[in-house]
Design a protein around this motif. Structure first.
Motif, mmCIF file in Angstrom:
data_model
loop_
_atom_site.group_PDB
_atom_site.id
_atom_site.type_symbol
_atom_site.label_atom_id
_atom_site.label_comp_id
_atom_site.label_asym_id
_atom_site.label_seq_id
_atom_site.Cartn_x
_atom_site.Cartn_y
_atom_site.Cartn_z
ATOM 1 N N VAL A 264 -33.125 -12.540 1.000
ATOM 2 C CA VAL A 264 -32.767 -11.132 0.856
ATOM 3 C C VAL A 264 -33.796 -10.389 0.008
ATOM 4 O O VAL A 264 -34.279 -10.893 -0.997
ATOM 5 C CB VAL A 264 -31.356 -10.972 0.237
ATOM 6 C CG1 VAL A 264 -30.313 -11.562 1.157
ATOM 7 C CG2 VAL A 264 -31.274 -11.644 -1.131
ATOM 8 N N ASP A 265 -34.107 -9.204 0.448
ATOM 9 C CA ASP A 265 -35.011 -8.302 -0.271
ATOM 10 C C ASP A 265 -34.756 -6.902 0.235
ATOM 11 O O ASP A 265 -34.451 -6.708 1.424
ATOM 12 C CB ASP A 265 -36.479 -8.663 -0.031
ATOM 13 C CG ASP A 265 -36.989 -9.721 -0.986
ATOM 14 O OD1 ASP A 265 -36.939 -9.481 -2.204
ATOM 15 O OD2 ASP A 265 -37.429 -10.782 -0.520
ATOM 16 N N GLU A 266 -34.901 -5.926 -0.637
ATOM 17 C CA GLU A 266 -34.632 -4.543 -0.247
ATOM 18 C C GLU A 266 -35.698 -3.615 -0.796
ATOM 19 O O GLU A 266 -36.080 -3.716 -1.959
ATOM 20 C CB GLU A 266 -33.252 -4.121 -0.744
ATOM 21 C CG GLU A 266 -32.804 -2.786 -0.214
ATOM 22 C CD GLU A 266 -31.360 -2.472 -0.567
ATOM 23 O OE1 GLU A 266 -31.009 -1.281 -0.636
ATOM 24 O OE2 GLU A 266 -30.574 -3.419 -0.776
ATOM 25 N N ALA A 267 -36.163 -2.713 0.069
ATOM 26 C CA ALA A 267 -37.192 -1.736 -0.304
ATOM 27 C C ALA A 267 -38.438 -2.436 -0.839
ATOM 28 O O ALA A 267 -38.964 -2.095 -1.899
ATOM 29 C CB ALA A 267 -36.661 -0.732 -1.316
ATOM 30 N N LYS A 268 -38.894 -3.439 -0.093
ATOM 31 C CA LYS A 268 -40.092 -4.176 -0.475
ATOM 32 C C LYS A 268 -41.018 -4.313 0.726
ATOM 33 O O LYS A 268 -40.590 -4.185 1.871
ATOM 34 C CB LYS A 268 -39.729 -5.555 -1.027
ATOM 35 C CG LYS A 268 -38.950 -5.483 -2.327
ATOM 36 C CD LYS A 268 -38.662 -6.868 -2.885
ATOM 37 C CE LYS A 268 -37.871 -6.793 -4.184
ATOM 38 N NZ LYS A 268 -37.578 -8.141 -4.734
ATOM 39 N N SER A 269 -42.287 -4.601 0.432
ATOM 40 C CA SER A 269 -43.284 -4.717 1.483
ATOM 41 C C SER A 269 -44.107 -5.981 1.314
ATOM 42 O O SER A 269 -44.317 -6.453 0.195
ATOM 43 C CB SER A 269 -44.238 -3.509 1.454
ATOM 44 O OG SER A 269 -43.558 -2.298 1.694
ATOM 45 N N THR A 270 -44.567 -6.499 2.432
ATOM 46 C CA THR A 270 -45.571 -7.553 2.463
ATOM 47 C C THR A 270 -46.764 -7.007 3.231
ATOM 48 O O THR A 270 -46.600 -6.464 4.331
ATOM 49 C CB THR A 270 -45.041 -8.816 3.171
ATOM 50 O OG1 THR A 270 -43.962 -9.363 2.416
ATOM 51 C CG2 THR A 270 -46.137 -9.869 3.304
ATOM 52 N N LEU A 271 -47.963 -7.115 2.658
ATOM 53 C CA LEU A 271 -49.174 -6.599 3.275
ATOM 54 C C LEU A 271 -50.182 -7.722 3.440
ATOM 55 O O LEU A 271 -50.409 -8.506 2.515
ATOM 56 C CB LEU A 271 -49.801 -5.495 2.407
ATOM 57 C CG LEU A 271 -48.910 -4.330 1.975
ATOM 58 C CD1 LEU A 271 -49.698 -3.388 1.063
ATOM 59 C CD2 LEU A 271 -48.379 -3.571 3.186
ATOM 60 N N CYS A 272 -50.812 -7.804 4.602
ATOM 61 C CA CYS A 272 -51.833 -8.811 4.865
ATOM 62 C C CYS A 272 -53.108 -8.113 5.339
ATOM 63 O O CYS A 272 -53.104 -7.446 6.382
ATOM 64 C CB CYS A 272 -51.365 -9.789 5.929
ATOM 65 S SG CYS A 272 -49.820 -10.643 5.533
ATOM 66 N N GLY A 273 -54.172 -8.260 4.559
ATOM 67 C CA GLY A 273 -55.428 -7.617 4.900
ATOM 68 C C GLY A 273 -56.546 -8.614 5.112
ATOM 69 O O GLY A 273 -56.370 -9.826 4.948
ATOM 70 N N THR A 274 -57.714 -8.110 5.461
ATOM 71 C CA THR A 274 -58.864 -8.972 5.724
ATOM 72 C C THR A 274 -59.451 -9.563 4.455
ATOM 73 O O THR A 274 -60.114 -10.608 4.496
ATOM 74 C CB THR A 274 -59.956 -8.183 6.456
ATOM 75 O OG1 THR A 274 -60.254 -6.987 5.710
ATOM 76 C CG2 THR A 274 -59.514 -7.800 7.862
ATOM 77 N N GLU A 275 -59.212 -8.947 3.312
ATOM 78 C CA GLU A 275 -59.771 -9.429 2.049
ATOM 79 C C GLU A 275 -58.734 -10.117 1.164
ATOM 80 O O GLU A 275 -59.061 -11.011 0.387
ATOM 81 C CB GLU A 275 -60.420 -8.270 1.278
ATOM 82 C CG GLU A 275 -61.568 -7.602 2.010
ATOM 83 C CD GLU A 275 -62.694 -8.576 2.323
ATOM 84 O OE1 GLU A 275 -63.007 -9.433 1.464
ATOM 85 O OE2 GLU A 275 -63.263 -8.484 3.431
ATOM 86 N N ALA A 276 -57.495 -9.687 1.249
ATOM 87 C CA ALA A 276 -56.432 -10.263 0.413
ATOM 88 C C ALA A 276 -55.084 -9.812 0.959
ATOM 89 O O ALA A 276 -55.003 -8.992 1.880
ATOM 90 C CB ALA A 276 -56.601 -9.839 -1.047
ATOM 91 N N GLY A 277 -54.019 -10.355 0.375
ATOM 92 C CA GLY A 277 -52.673 -9.962 0.750
ATOM 93 C C GLY A 277 -51.855 -9.644 -0.477
ATOM 94 O O GLY A 277 -52.270 -9.890 -1.613
#
Length: 375
Positions: A264-277
């Motif tokens: 469970v998680d609310e109002a959160k994001s996971t981001l994955c980029g070319t240099e870092a996450g």
């Protein structure tokens, strides 16, 4: 940035329910350049009680918001009503010469949201939407990290809005007619806004969605706010979207008030980029590789560090309110732009539409940087 320190903004509150009393009224009361002057609610006693809670007997009380808007001395309106009335109250307030903060989501439908944006542009009045999760310390820091380019090209993201059992049983949350939907439009909207803002990407190509009515019909269900009434549960209990952006990036949106999961998680994001996450799932975590090794960084977000002193802190609601008021007084853009909030509403509507039709919803750019959709 020069602020007119002597200017006092006179504010009216329309809708005196939980979000007004828990967030807007306390935050506005704490601002130096603000004076609360009028409260409106269709149930008069709620407006009276809101004034009583802050010890104000001089606040004008209304049951008809149009009568409140006739007061030419009011500069600013905060709209804290159910989703169904966001658009027409906001439009009427803008037409009456008031700046407006409208609680999230922007509107029940994308058509209504577009009308709000068009009215704000035509009248020259400021309009913002209450996406207050942007103002959290972890959100603000991650935004700076992303803007600096530390993550590189962000091509995959997740917007998290999952509760195990926390269905809101008060007000009109379970009423599709009043709200336009359930967890997707209630808490999914926060997660999506936060994610698109962190990515700084609002150009949508297509949306696929699924909506579920699986647990709402259960009687005497375990729930943080007490059992819900299955007869009143007319909205979805879960909704999920797969969003493809014009640049090829993918956003997965997950939202539920009731789901058999421990994740469970609310109002959160996971981001994955070319240099870092980066993710917000256990505090803010930055991950990547350096000198041939993987790393995980855990930024320290508290303001303390000294025994018996926690430092100065500001809640996200207080920060949201302060920066909104400063944008009016200084003539700058609000942090949450209505154009951005419109895209969020368009995507939410597309998820519902895709779930209903079983088809992918495609976005096309049209004149004025607006978008329309076709199956």
């Amino acid at each position: 940035m020069t602020i007119q320190k002597q200017k006092i903004l006179r504010v009216g509150i329309i809708g005196c329910g939980g979000i007004a009393n828990g967030k807007h009224i306390p935050s506005l009361s704490a601002q130096k350049n603000v004076e609360l002057v009028a409260f409106c609610d269709i149930i008069e006693e709620r407006a009276i009680e809101s004034a009583r809670k802050i010890g104000r007997e001089d606040i004008a009380i209304y049951t008809d918001y149009k009568e409140l808007l006739k007061d030419e001395s009011i500069d600013l309106i905060h709209v804290c009503t159910p989703n169904k009335s966001h658009s027409f109250i906001t439009i009427d307030a803008l037409e009456a010469g008031k700046h407006v903060m409208c609680e999230k989501p922007m509107a029940k439908t994308a058509k209504e949201a577009r009308a709000m944006l068009e009215t704000a542009k035509r009248t020259g009045k400021k309009l913002t939407i209450g996406y207050d999760n942007r103002y959290r310390p972890d959100s603000l820091l991650l935004k700076k990290i992303a803007e600096r380019g530390d993550l590189g090209d962000i091509y995959f993201a997740k917007a998290h809005a999952i509760r195990r059992r926390a269905v809101p049983t008060w007000g009109v949350f379970l009423n599709e007619e009043e709200q336009g939907g359930g967890p997707l439009i209630d808490i999914g909207t926060h997660a999506l806004d936060l994610t698109l803002w962190l990515m700084d990407n609002y150009k949508v190509k297509s949306v696929v969605g699924n909506v579920y009515h699986k647990l709402g019909g259960k009687k005497d269900a375990a729930n943080a706010f007490g059992p819900w009434d299955p007869e009143r549960f007319t909205v979805e209990d879960s909704a999920f979207g797969f969003i493809t952006m014009e640049n090829g990036a993918t956003v997965v949106l997950e939202s539920s008030w009731a789901l058999n999961t421990l994740d469970v998680d609310e109002a959160k994001s996971t981001l994955c980029g070319t240099e870092a996450g980066a993710d917000m799932r256990d505090g803010l975590r930055i991950n990547g590789e350096e000198f041939g090794h993987l790393y995980t960084k855990l930024p320290e977000l508290n303001t303390g560090g000294v025994a018996y002193f926690d430092g100065k802190s500001e809640s996200q609601a207080a920060r949201e309110c302060r920066l909104w008021i400063e944008s009016i007084l200084s003539g700058t853009e609000p942090m949450v732009k209505p154009e951005q909030a419109l895209v969020v509403t368009e995507v939410l509507e597309a998820i519902y539409e895709s779930a209903r039709t079983g088809k992918t919803v495609y976005f096309e750019e049209v004149a004025g940087n607006d978008q329309n959709r076709k199956n």
